[in-house]
Scaffold this motif. Structure first.
Motif, short mmCIF file in Angstrom:
data_model
loop_
_atom_site.label_atom_id
_atom_site.label_comp_id
_atom_site.label_asym_id
_atom_site.label_seq_id
_atom_site.Cartn_x
_atom_site.Cartn_y
_atom_site.Cartn_z
N PRO A 98 -48.31 -20.33 99.59
CA PRO A 98 -49.11 -20.54 98.39
C PRO A 98 -48.50 -19.96 97.12
CG PRO A 98 -50.52 -19.94 100.22
CD PRO A 98 -49.12 -19.77 100.70
N ASP A 116 -51.41 -29.59 94.82
CA ASP A 116 -50.90 -28.92 96.03
C ASP A 116 -51.28 -29.77 97.24
OD1 ASP A 116 -49.92 -26.95 97.76
OD2 ASP A 116 -51.83 -25.89 97.79
N TYR A 133 -53.93 -32.84 103.14
CA TYR A 133 -54.87 -31.95 102.48
C TYR A 133 -54.43 -31.75 101.03
CZ TYR A 133 -56.96 -31.08 107.00
OH TYR A 133 -57.61 -31.24 108.20
N SER A 135 -55.31 -29.94 97.05
CA SER A 135 -56.06 -29.04 96.17
C SER A 135 -55.41 -29.08 94.80
CB SER A 135 -56.10 -27.61 96.73
OG SER A 135 -54.80 -27.07 96.87
N LEU A 158 -59.67 -30.01 99.28
CA LEU A 158 -60.04 -28.62 99.55
C LEU A 158 -60.54 -27.88 98.33
CD1 LEU A 158 -57.01 -27.64 101.84
CD2 LEU A 158 -59.32 -28.31 102.56
N ASP A 161 -58.15 -25.21 93.51
CA ASP A 161 -57.19 -24.10 93.46
C ASP A 161 -55.84 -24.49 94.08
OD1 ASP A 161 -59.16 -22.56 92.33
OD2 ASP A 161 -59.70 -21.55 94.21
N LYS A 164 -54.38 -23.71 98.17
CA LYS A 164 -55.27 -23.87 99.31
C LYS A 164 -54.68 -24.82 100.35
CE LYS A 164 -59.91 -22.84 97.53
NZ LYS A 164 -60.26 -21.91 98.61
N ALA A 167 -51.80 -23.16 102.13
CA ALA A 167 -52.26 -22.12 103.05
C ALA A 167 -52.78 -22.72 104.35
CB ALA A 167 -53.35 -21.28 102.38
N LEU A 168 -53.54 -23.81 104.24
CA LEU A 168 -54.07 -24.44 105.46
C LEU A 168 -52.94 -25.00 106.31
CD1 LEU A 168 -56.44 -25.37 107.19
CD2 LEU A 168 -56.52 -27.46 105.81
#
Length: 279
Positions: A98, A116, A133, A135, A158, A161, A164, A167-168
């Motif tokens: 991140p 992201d 995913y 964000s 997500l 931000d 995120k 990170a996932l």
């Protein structure tokens, strides 16, 4: 809304397949063939992508750019894009931590709009349906969602931000990839002592055990060149959260023993274990 022109950087096995899905709802999908391998040229052709001669041409013509490259190259590539003052939507979809996603967003904004992204699952071919995913800014995300409507790529939002989605992706990769490395070590240890078949029989009694999938060891070896750097990114993410990164760094170090088996689809279990024991 008019269909956008999309640029893909760079079409590896995942990038080419994702780009082919994007082509469903895009006016055109471009890729830059300068300096790329013959394998990349073949993948891009099979995916129906349009070649351009330079990165500058790709950026000038693209409304949306999707970056899917080896983790180590993500920031260098973003710097190149920033140098051309790309003003569209930039999807940072690499397996990076991140903090790096945030740095890339700061590098490209406010000229570009950064989203992201993180792809979880196998490339969208042969019935596979990975999730992308996302964000970032809501308006830009809506454009990415529209790009993949009706395709094998599922989009999941997500929030706004940056970081995120990265990170996932890495949280899942930390488990999924490290567990495959542990399978290789366990099977290798058992083979050394002549009890590898017995180990498989023990594991096969548990439906949820990766140890019962020893055929995946060779696939892990072939993907080690990508997985190792990804686990280093995940280790950095753990360290930034105050969590111990050593296990993931050790897994990345183990994967480095397979550095010369890149994308080798002919590799057998015995070959992979031999290379792991005697790199």
């Amino acid at each position: 809304m008019d269909q956008p022109t999309v640029g893909i950087l760079h079409p590896g096995s995942m990038g080419a397949a994702v780009a082919a899905c994007a082509a469903t709802n895009a006016a055109d999908v471009l890729w830059c063939e300068a300096g790329r391998s013959s394998a990349s040229v073949e993948r891009a052709a099979q995916a129906g992508l349009t070649p351009v001669a330079t990165l500058a041409e790709l950026l000038d013509r693209s409304d949306i750019v999707i970056s899917l490259c080896p983790p180590a190259s993500a920031e260098e590539l973003a710097h190149d894009v920033a140098g051309h003052r790309f003003a569209g939507v930039y999807v940072e979809a690499n397996a990076i931590n991140p903090e790096r996603s945030t740095r890339i967003a700061a590098l490209l904004e406010p000229v570009a709009i950064v989203v992201d992204g993180g792809v979880v699952g196998s490339p969208p071919v042969g019935g596979k349906t990975p999730a992308l995913y996302l964000s970032g800014p809501a308006g830009a995300i809506e454009r990415i969602e529209a790009l993949f409507v009706g395709t094998a790529v599922r989009t999941v939002v997500l929030g706004t931000d940056i970081g995120k989605a990265s990170a996932l992706k890495l949280a899942y990769a930390s488990f999924q990839k490290t567990s495959r490395v542990l399978v290789a070590l366990a099977v290798g240890m058992a083979r050394e002592h002549g009890v590898d078949q017995e180990l498989i029989e023990v594991a096969s009694r548990r439906a949820d055990s990766y140890l019962s999938e020893r055929q995946y060891v060779a696939k892990t070896a072939a993907r080690a060149w990508r997985w190792g750097p990804e686990l280093e990114e995940a280790a950095d993410t753990l360290a930034a959260a105050g969590l111990p990164p050593e296990m993931l760094r050790a897994a990345a170090s183990t994967l480095a023993r397979w550095h010369d088996t890149k994308d080798d689809s002919s590799l057998t279990l015995a070959d992979a274990l031999d290379r792991l024991a005697h790199p």
